[in-house]
Write a protein that holds these residues in place. Sequence first.
Motif, short mmCIF file in Angstrom:
data_model
loop_
_atom_site.label_atom_id
_atom_site.label_comp_id
_atom_site.label_asym_id
_atom_site.label_seq_id
_atom_site.Cartn_x
_atom_site.Cartn_y
_atom_site.Cartn_z
N PRO A 22 0.80 -1.24 0.00
CA PRO A 22 0.00 0.00 0.00
C PRO A 22 0.83 1.28 0.00
O PRO A 22 0.30 2.35 -0.33
CB PRO A 22 -0.83 -0.13 1.29
N LEU A 58 -6.52 1.92 -5.17
CA LEU A 58 -6.43 0.55 -5.68
C LEU A 58 -7.73 0.23 -6.41
O LEU A 58 -8.82 0.33 -5.84
CB LEU A 58 -6.22 -0.44 -4.54
N ALA A 117 -4.51 -2.74 1.88
CA ALA A 117 -4.88 -1.42 1.37
C ALA A 117 -6.03 -0.83 2.17
O ALA A 117 -6.04 0.37 2.49
CB ALA A 117 -5.27 -1.53 -0.11
N ARG A 150 -6.43 3.32 2.24
CA ARG A 150 -6.38 3.69 0.83
C ARG A 150 -7.80 3.71 0.25
O ARG A 150 -8.72 3.12 0.79
CB ARG A 150 -5.53 2.69 0.04
#
Length: 238
Positions: free
Chosen positions: A43, A49, A77, A82
């Motif tokens: 990450p 992503l 992630a 994220r």
Amino acid sequence: MQRALIIKHVHFEGPGAIATWLDRQGITWEVIEARQVTRWPSPDDFDWLFVMGGPMSARDDGKLPWMREEKRLIRQAIEADRKVVGICLGAQLIASVLGADIHRNSAPEIGWFTITPAPTCPPDIASMFADSPPVLHWHGEGFSLPKGARHLFSSVACTQQGFLLEDRVMGLQCHLECDMETLKGLCEHCADEIVPGTWVDPPHKLMVSEAILVATHQRLYRLLNRLANPPGDNPPVP
């Protein structure tokens, strides 16, 4: 500058309109194919992503080592805060990582069928889809709603068409990203799946105009804009 990692599973299901949105936002992006990865990123290497579709099942991690690694990266992630977006198989992989059930649907859904905002869909997103637009579907499996996520959309054939978790993790069962190249690729490489059924369009109905695809992309861009600039804390899901 923000960075995006796009994971694809087959060569004909790439980012489509997602790439256009990333370019417009000035976000640099890289595409990797999950089955060919020898060293998975972390990450730390990306801010966004995107996990694309594919014909395999999100339940295949027991026999596909690369899928186990992909799920590990998705989990990392999410834990690293994220922005994570999944399309079709990608949504199922994210849902699986979040503990949801992945199951075979009662019937495949392949074609242009309407989606409707769910009761728990945030009002601003519901307003984007208040007209219940027809969108492209191409799947035989589905997922249950992950714990803590908001149910976004449903179709007659498939209850779970999308979810949103913490305004930064989104799964879409339908293909809002599909461009003409992707549509032709699906029709060519997945032609054996186009068999007569209640929720299966014949090939001539699957191939729509560029104008319809562009209109669908506009809805995707609005969703991605919302992820990029969330409106603030939402009330808890009932």
